[in-house]
Design a protein around this motif. Structure first.
Motif, mmCIF file in Angstrom:
data_model
loop_
_atom_site.group_PDB
_atom_site.id
_atom_site.type_symbol
_atom_site.label_atom_id
_atom_site.label_comp_id
_atom_site.label_asym_id
_atom_site.label_seq_id
_atom_site.Cartn_x
_atom_site.Cartn_y
_atom_site.Cartn_z
ATOM 1 N N ASP A 13 0.970 -1.228 0.093
ATOM 2 C CA ASP A 13 0.000 -0.018 0.099
ATOM 3 C C ASP A 13 0.977 1.284 -0.062
ATOM 4 O OD1 ASP A 13 -2.040 1.779 0.074
ATOM 5 O OD2 ASP A 13 -3.127 0.877 2.027
ATOM 6 N N VAL A 14 1.394 1.788 -1.234
ATOM 7 C CA VAL A 14 2.184 2.887 -1.274
ATOM 8 C C VAL A 14 1.636 4.236 -2.072
ATOM 9 C CG1 VAL A 14 4.498 3.419 -2.617
ATOM 10 C CG2 VAL A 14 3.989 0.994 -1.965
ATOM 11 N N PRO A 15 1.882 5.324 -1.366
ATOM 12 C CA PRO A 15 1.617 6.294 -1.759
ATOM 13 C C PRO A 15 2.320 7.008 -2.946
ATOM 14 C CG PRO A 15 2.733 6.894 0.148
ATOM 15 C CD PRO A 15 2.556 5.320 -0.110
ATOM 16 N N ILE A 16 1.848 7.350 -4.028
ATOM 17 C CA ILE A 16 2.278 7.786 -5.220
ATOM 18 C C ILE A 16 1.824 9.530 -5.191
ATOM 19 C CG2 ILE A 16 2.595 7.473 -7.739
ATOM 20 C CD1 ILE A 16 3.539 5.215 -6.344
ATOM 21 N N HIS A 17 2.830 10.333 -5.520
ATOM 22 C CA HIS A 17 2.766 11.756 -5.787
ATOM 23 C C HIS A 17 2.671 11.762 -7.253
ATOM 24 C CE1 HIS A 17 2.264 12.890 -1.621
ATOM 25 N NE2 HIS A 17 3.460 11.902 -1.187
ATOM 26 N N LEU A 18 1.645 12.417 -7.934
ATOM 27 C CA LEU A 18 1.890 12.825 -9.309
ATOM 28 C C LEU A 18 2.280 14.256 -9.490
ATOM 29 C CD1 LEU A 18 -1.619 11.599 -10.114
ATOM 30 C CD2 LEU A 18 0.454 10.311 -10.307
ATOM 31 N N ARG A 19 3.182 14.337 -10.397
ATOM 32 C CA ARG A 19 3.838 15.616 -10.758
ATOM 33 C C ARG A 19 3.050 16.619 -11.670
ATOM 34 N NH1 ARG A 19 9.514 14.417 -13.147
ATOM 35 N NH2 ARG A 19 9.691 16.710 -12.578
ATOM 36 N N PHE A 20 2.727 15.872 -12.609
ATOM 37 C CA PHE A 20 1.903 16.854 -13.556
ATOM 38 C C PHE A 20 0.325 16.757 -13.930
ATOM 39 C CE2 PHE A 20 6.376 16.697 -14.635
ATOM 40 C CZ PHE A 20 6.821 17.699 -14.640
ATOM 41 N N LYS B 229 -3.400 14.926 -12.832
ATOM 42 C CA LYS B 229 -4.655 14.498 -11.745
ATOM 43 C C LYS B 229 -4.750 13.123 -11.647
ATOM 44 C CE LYS B 229 -6.175 19.307 -12.045
ATOM 45 N NZ LYS B 229 -7.544 20.073 -12.090
ATOM 46 N N SER B 230 -5.343 12.837 -10.614
ATOM 47 C CA SER B 230 -5.582 11.176 -10.277
ATOM 48 C C SER B 230 -6.738 10.911 -11.256
ATOM 49 C CB SER B 230 -5.992 11.163 -8.800
ATOM 50 O OG SER B 230 -7.013 12.000 -8.563
ATOM 51 N N ASP B 231 -7.792 11.763 -11.631
ATOM 52 C CA ASP B 231 -8.687 11.428 -12.438
ATOM 53 C C ASP B 231 -8.089 11.092 -13.882
ATOM 54 O OD1 ASP B 231 -10.762 11.474 -10.538
ATOM 55 O OD2 ASP B 231 -11.339 13.698 -10.984
ATOM 56 N N ASP C 23 -6.852 14.409 -2.290
ATOM 57 C CA ASP C 23 -5.728 15.324 -2.988
ATOM 58 C C ASP C 23 -5.599 14.713 -4.643
ATOM 59 O OD1 ASP C 23 -3.607 16.645 -3.872
ATOM 60 O OD2 ASP C 23 -2.241 16.078 -2.075
ATOM 61 N N PRO C 24 -6.018 15.520 -5.385
ATOM 62 C CA PRO C 24 -5.996 15.343 -6.902
ATOM 63 C C PRO C 24 -4.545 14.953 -7.342
ATOM 64 C CG PRO C 24 -6.406 17.475 -6.721
ATOM 65 C CD PRO C 24 -6.401 17.025 -5.337
ATOM 66 N N THR C 25 -3.405 15.286 -6.584
ATOM 67 C CA THR C 25 -2.101 14.686 -6.891
ATOM 68 C C THR C 25 -1.840 13.776 -6.140
ATOM 69 O OG1 THR C 25 -1.253 16.265 -5.127
ATOM 70 C CG2 THR C 25 -1.871 17.152 -7.408
ATOM 71 N N LEU C 26 -2.548 13.113 -5.176
ATOM 72 C CA LEU C 26 -2.077 11.758 -4.618
ATOM 73 C C LEU C 26 -2.965 10.630 -4.781
ATOM 74 C CD1 LEU C 26 -0.183 10.610 -2.121
ATOM 75 C CD2 LEU C 26 -1.591 11.378 -0.620
ATOM 76 N N VAL C 27 -2.296 9.239 -5.046
ATOM 77 C CA VAL C 27 -2.844 8.050 -5.306
ATOM 78 C C VAL C 27 -2.142 7.014 -4.498
ATOM 79 C CG1 VAL C 27 -3.802 8.863 -7.523
ATOM 80 C CG2 VAL C 27 -1.632 7.539 -7.235
ATOM 81 N N PHE C 28 -2.828 5.962 -4.211
ATOM 82 C CA PHE C 28 -2.498 4.950 -3.376
ATOM 83 C C PHE C 28 -2.416 3.743 -4.397
ATOM 84 C CE2 PHE C 28 -2.933 7.515 0.292
ATOM 85 C CZ PHE C 28 -1.908 7.026 1.215
#
Length: 701
Positions: free
Chosen positions: A384-391, A393-395, A415-420
């Motif tokens: 279960d790892v958090p992934i921060h998006l740079r450019f 959005k999660s959608d 947070d639209p820039t963070l997914v797990f």
């Protein structure tokens, strides 16, 4: 009981309702039929019920706190005689009630089942049966110790004509029976069996057949009876020691001899079985596949399912030199495992089972351990790892998931820039590699936008060539392009010197007006807008019939003018797909000017006229686009008057005058979409002037 009325209701329903209202059980039998209309007045239940039964020729027996209602009334007297009353009742129902009362079986051949009315007192059973067949001369009464038989004379003559007796066809030894039937009449066999078993039965069929070639032994009474009834598609039910024999469909009888077998495939999958099964075995509906459990369910008689069962045993075998493995995964799904298989294992056609947690693979023994090691490597606890998006959005990520993962592996957050990410370490590594190709900055588009307003008929066209008469070309060029040098929009580079000179002249003569000269920036695929509008505020009023205005709403806003929306997409070859939506709206407001000033309405929304334009083009980055045809008409009414004299009532009209003025203009939109790169800088005015000079000098040379 209170008064209650029934209109055209079933007699059974009336009796059941009557019992329910009085908390008493009333049970009508099958002879109670028809509908009735009846009114129960205020009386006790017993009196009301008796009056109703007498009205419709019904009778009842009160036993064990239950009223049993029927159209047949049978009572046995102390001397053994019978009192029987029935009105318009089928003769079979009368005989059934009589048999139940006297406790003796009454058999009958195909006696016509006509409605019958019978009323007798202190009569013997034989007399009642003779009365029942008095209308039918072809029938005779056969009286035996344990039964009565209303026999058709024709069938009796056939029995005397050579059909073997059933006496020797059934033999009893202890509690077991042997059936050695060569050819006998069914009813005779049935009577013989029940005489031996000392049991009572009620025969509810109309047929009598010849039974041939039945040889079985050592059967109990019920099994022997079942074998006989199977010959005529009949079955039985025992109630209070009486066997009721009735007709059934043959498929219902055979269902007792059907069986179900469940076989789990060990070395093949259920889809493989469908590919291999011969058409001759697939013709009947004798098997069903359980793909989720990799099983086959066989249904039918042993003779029907045995060929399919034997075929399953034949093909569900390990291959020579190889073995079939069933892998049950603990942490991951088959959809996660199969795409990760190395090339030396991917070619063995691993078959995922529908549960998505198991798979089958037929693999050589030499590769068996390698395959198990691979499964051990990938079947790890889910991370279960958090992934921060740079450019992105999660959608956007969920809409463009790479094939290495499924939507269950990626969980978005607020947070639209963070997914797990949820999955194995190997799947996470592959996802990070794919994400590096997706999570990149989108291209930036720069839109050079110029909007000009021309007087009607004064719009410019692009024509090549220009002549500068002055001896000093640099000074002449500067004079010809004077106003354009301060534009952000590079007119000359996009449309040429000739167009620039013409535009400069139009601006100088007020034949053209600059509405917009700007640069817009936006990401590829995002919308950018330019708006040059005027807002008008008004209060919504309601006018009554007397002409009085009442405020019914708050202050409202209405905007009019020019709106331009641009949406561009950049492709890999620097081509731009551009969607342009332009709206030009105008308020039809009346203004009055002159010495008297101006007035406008603030209580009613002004009328507006609107023109819309929508187009989509594809062009190279830096290629200009021209859009015209957006025309506007402005009407103005001017009032002129002589001071003081023009304000005199009535006489002042001689010193006032009005004139109408109409101005028609046309809007032209110039757009240049450019793929914006960070290393590109805006050209200075001096550099631009030098560039124009060189272009002009080249034209002259």
């Amino acid at each position: 009981m209170k008064s209650i009325e029934f209109r055209d209701q079933s007699i059974k329903d009336i009796l059941l309702t009557l019992g329910e209202l009085n908390s008493v059980s009333i049970v009508p039998d099958d002879t109670v039929t028809g509908k009735a209309s009846y009114v129960f007045s205020d009386m006790d239940l017993k009196q009301a019920l008796q009056v109703f039964l007498d009205t419709f020729k019904l009778s009842s027996v009160f036993r064990n706190n239950v009223y049993y209602v029927s159209r047949v009334s049978v009572r046995q007297n102390a001397d053994g005689s019978i009192d029987l009353s029935a009105s318009d009742v089928l003769i079979r129902d009368i005989l059934r009630a009589l048999s139940n009362q006297v406790g003796k079986t009454i058999l009958l051949d195909n006696l016509p089942n006509d409605p019958f009315t019978l009323n007798v007192q202190k009569a013997r059973v034989e007399d009642i049966l003779k009365i029942a067949i008095a209308r039918y001369p072809d029938f005779t009464l056969d009286v035996q110790d344990k039964y009565f038989y209303l026999r058709n004379k024709a069938s009796a003559a056939a029995a005397a004509g050579g059909i073997p007796s059933a006496t020797d066809a059934i033999r009893q030894h202890g509690d077991l029976y042997d059936l050695r039937i060569t050819r006998s009449r069914f009813k005779d066999l049935l009577l013989s069996l029940f005489n031996m078993g000392s049991s009572q039965f009620l025969y509810l069929l109309d047929k009598d057949l010849i039974v041939e070639n039945v040889f079985v032994k050592d059967l109990g009474f019920d099994d022997a009876l079942r074998v006989l009834l199977l010959q005529i598609n009949a079955d039985f039910k025992v109630d209070s020691g009486v066997y009721y024999i009735y007709e059934v469909q043959r498929r219902d009888l055979l269902r007792k001899y059907l069986t179900t077998v469940v076989v789990t495939f060990q070395y093949i999958s259920s889809p493989d079985f469908l590919k291999l099964v011969p058409p001759s075995l697939n013709a009947g509906n004798f098997f069903r596949l359980d793909e989720r459990g990799n099983k086959i369910v066989l249904s039918g008689s042993l003779g029907e399912i045995k060929p399919i069962w034997d075929f399953v045993k034949l093909i569900d075998q390990p291959s020579v030199g190889s073995s079939t493995l069933r892998i049950d995964l603990r942490y991951v799904k088959t959809d996660d495992v199969i795409p990760l298989m190395p090339p030396d294992l991917a070619g063995f056609n691993s078959q995922p089972l529908p549960s998505k947690t198991s798979l089958l693979v037929n693999i050589p023994d030499s590769k068996r351990q390698s395959f198990l090691d691979f499964i051990k490597l990938v079947d790890q606890p889910v991370l279960d790892v958090p992934i921060h998006l740079r450019f992105m959005k999660s959608d956007d990520l969920l809409a463009r998931l790479p094939p290495s993962v499924a939507d269950t592996n990626v969980v978005k957050t607020n947070d639209p820039t963070l997914v797990f990410f949820k999955g194995s370490p190997d799947l996470l590594q592959k996802f990070r590699k794919d994400l590096a190709q997706l999570d990149v900055p989108r291209p930036l588009l720069r839109y050079e936008l110029l909007v000009l307003q021309f007087q009607e008929g004064k719009s410019l066209t692009i024509t090549p060539g220009i002549t500068i008469q002055s001896g000093n070309q640099g000074q002449s060029l500067a004079g010809a392009l004077g106003q354009l040098m301060n534009f952000s929009f590079d007119i000359v580079s996009n449309f040429g010197v000739s167009f620039g000179v013409s535009l400069n002249a139009a601006l100088t003569d007020n034949a053209a007006k600059v509405v917009a000269d700007t640069t817009l920036h936006g990401l590829s695929g995002e919308k950018v807008s330019f708006q040059n509008t005027t807002s008008t505020y008004y209060v919504a009023n309601e006018i009554s019939t007397s002409g009085t205005a009442t405020v019914v709403g708050s202050v409202n806003q209405l905007s009019s003018g020019l709106i331009v929306n641009l949406t561009g997409w950049i492709s890999s070859d620097d081509m731009v797909t551009l969607q342009v939506d332009a709206t030009l709206s105008k308020q039809d407001t009346a203004s009055t000017s002159g010495s008297g000033g101006s007035t406008s309405s603030v209580t009613l929304p002004p009328n507006t006229s609107e023109k819309k334009l929508s187009t989509q083009v594809r062009m190279l980055s830096g290629q200009p686009l021209i859009i015209g045809g957006l025309k506007e008409e402005d009407k103005t009414t001017i009032l002129t008057k002589t001071p003081i004299l023009g304000d005199i009532p009535l006489l002042g009209a001689l010193f006032r005058g009005t004139s109408n003025q109409t101005t028609r203009t046309e809007f032209s939109i110039y757009i240049v979409p450019i793929l914006d790169r960070p290393d590109e800088q805006t050209m200075s005015v001096d550099d631009r002037m030098l560039l124009y000079y060189k272009k002009l000098h080249g034209d002259d040379g």
